[in-house]
Design an enzyme around this catalytic site. Sequence first.
Site, PDB file in Angstrom:
ATOM      1  N   SER A 264       0.828  -1.211   0.000  1.00 19.11           N
ATOM      2  CA  SER A 264       0.000   0.000   0.000  1.00 19.11           C
ATOM      3  C   SER A 264       0.858   1.254   0.000  1.00 19.11           C
ATOM      4  O   SER A 264       2.074   1.192   0.201  1.00 19.11           O
ATOM      5  CB  SER A 264      -0.919  -0.007   1.222  1.00 19.11           C
ATOM      6  OG  SER A 264      -0.162   0.390   2.345  1.00 19.11           O
ATOM      7  N   LYS A 265       0.196   2.374  -0.208  1.00 22.80           N
ATOM      8  CA  LYS A 265       0.897   3.658  -0.265  1.00 22.80           C
ATOM      9  C   LYS A 265       1.685   3.928   1.003  1.00 22.80           C
ATOM     10  O   LYS A 265       2.724   4.540   0.987  1.00 22.80           O
ATOM     11  CB  LYS A 265      -0.117   4.787  -0.455  1.00 22.80           C
ATOM     12  CG  LYS A 265      -0.880   4.646  -1.743  1.00 22.80           C
ATOM     13  CD  LYS A 265      -1.583   5.926  -2.132  1.00 22.80           C
ATOM     14  CE  LYS A 265      -2.212   5.721  -3.498  1.00 22.80           C
ATOM     15  NZ  LYS A 265      -2.630   6.911  -4.163  1.00 22.80           N
ATOM     16  N   ARG A 266       1.129   3.473   2.133  1.00 24.31           N
ATOM     17  CA  ARG A 266       1.761   3.772   3.419  1.00 24.31           C
ATOM     18  C   ARG A 266       2.952   2.868   3.710  1.00 24.31           C
ATOM     19  O   ARG A 266       3.777   3.177   4.554  1.00 24.31           O
ATOM     20  CB  ARG A 266       0.746   3.635   4.559  1.00 24.31           C
ATOM     21  CG  ARG A 266      -0.381   4.608   4.434  1.00 24.31           C
ATOM     22  CD  ARG A 266      -0.257   5.726   5.458  1.00 24.31           C
ATOM     23  NE  ARG A 266      -1.025   6.880   5.029  1.00 24.31           N
ATOM     24  CZ  ARG A 266      -0.703   8.128   5.269  1.00 24.31           C
ATOM     25  NH1 ARG A 266       0.406   8.406   5.916  1.00 24.31           N
ATOM     26  NH2 ARG A 266      -1.449   9.127   4.851  1.00 24.31           N
ATOM     27  N   ASP A 267       2.994   1.701   3.051  1.00 30.35           N
ATOM     28  CA  ASP A 267       4.021   0.711   3.379  1.00 30.35           C
ATOM     29  C   ASP A 267       5.428   1.229   3.185  1.00 30.35           C
ATOM     30  O   ASP A 267       6.310   0.956   3.982  1.00 30.35           O
ATOM     31  CB  ASP A 267       3.866  -0.548   2.512  1.00 30.35           C
ATOM     32  CG  ASP A 267       2.729  -1.408   3.028  1.00 30.35           C
ATOM     33  OD1 ASP A 267       2.448  -1.307   4.228  1.00 30.35           O
ATOM     34  OD2 ASP A 267       2.140  -2.138   2.223  1.00 30.35           O
TER      35      ASP A 267
END
Length: 503
Positions: A264-267
């Site tokens: 994901s974008k946050r990873d």
Amino acid sequence: MSDKAVRVRFAPSPTGPLHMGGVRTALYNYLFAKKNGGTFLIRIEDTDQTRFVPGAQEYIMDALKWCGIMPEEGPGIGGEYGPYVQSERKHLYQPYAEQLVKEEKAYYAFDTPEELDQVREQAKAMGMPNWQYNSVTRTSLKNSLTLPHDEVERKIAAGDPYVIRMKMPRNKDVRFEDIIRGWVVVNTNNLDDKVLYKSDGMPTYHLANIVDDHLMKISHVIRGEEWLPSAPLHVLLYEAFGWDCPEFAHLPLLLRPDGNGKLSKRDGDRLGFPVFPTDWHTAEGELYSGYREKGYFPGAFINMLAFLGWNPGTHQEIFSLEELCEAFTLDRVGKAGAKFDSEKTKWFQQQYLRSTSNEELAQLLSQKLTQSYDINKLATICGLMKERATFVEDILAEGKYLLEVPEAYDETTVSKKWNENAAPLMQEWKTRLAAIPDFKAENIEAEFKAFLGEKNLGIGAVLPLYRLLLTGQGTGPSMFEISEFLGKEECISRMNIGMQKLA
Ligand code: GLU
């Protein structure tokens, strides 16, 4: 494959920066177009105004440019089928939605969001958490299928807000053959009556996507797996309009390095590697880091991405973009999620750095330096250090001593090797060095070997001391090449400085 001209599109929504998975989708579209003599275009899908993020479109275009996979048609580029931004095509979609209503394949729905929330709550209370507006529930809701005709007309004339929903047929099997996944069959009883046209006068993604793919003559839809659940509705929409359906290829998901869920974008920054092609600064001042700014070469980034879901069926791993265009086929794209591996990404970068010419690296390096150095000198440094570097910056970080006298001397080497015999031995070696007439690596090496022979010493007893004095390090590239690079005078001066400091 049909004999229609190949036209493929990358259709991102400008809801933020382009995730690595998005770049891979763009890349596969690009490669597929090039391989098949087709056209690759970009269409910006910004019909969801609530999720619009300023700067995202510019980010996407800039990122594709950096990757070297620019579309041939798109916003700011032009093309016969423009405009390529859906909000600029707004006027186009309503007639298509109205056409479906007229043909009884869609209907007006007047239920307000509050009313629908209430129905949903009631359903939940009755043990049905996944309530849907569908072919069963629509019969008891406020729409043009249940309300008298004149009331519908009155409501529309009065400007009451409404949406247009797809009238999903009952109990029909929708089938299509996905190039990657094979036959997909879904029964319409499992599909809801999706909104096609919203009360804000904008089409939804589904309607706009189908209308535009048709008008832009898209032959193949290559997109992420997350769109697979929407594909049956899309197939039904093509049928409803009586249009040819493009071929579909739904790409595998990109997974976290441990294989545990979608990347994901946050990873990225959380797991210590970027998930974006280039840096993205949010309006709140947060930074999501990108591969470009971390020092990756676009070729390495693209090469790595190509292998996340595709393989050439051979052992070759290093492919230039041109080679990828030549080798790429969709039948070698897998169904299973592709695990992202940041170490492998670094490996690709190392390979690219090593195969870049010293002259080119020197140019890149000089752009990063505040002081200006002779470019040939920098090129030699690059040649000496590139085997030990991953990024251009590492060349200097690792080989700073090639430009400056070392400030410190590696403690482990000092404690292991610098004993009372060291200084006299180095004094002697210095005298030998000073006497070499032509200060070339091979001559220095020959002299060194002779010196070892006379002294009856092994390399390990002498070379580390010499390296320590010249570079301050315990390891590094060939000392003979380093010596030639520094020149006789500098070698002697560094030996004197070192011996003084270590005395
Ligand atoms: N706008 C969709 C996205 O953001 C496009 C999906 C498709 O390619 O149909 O990914």
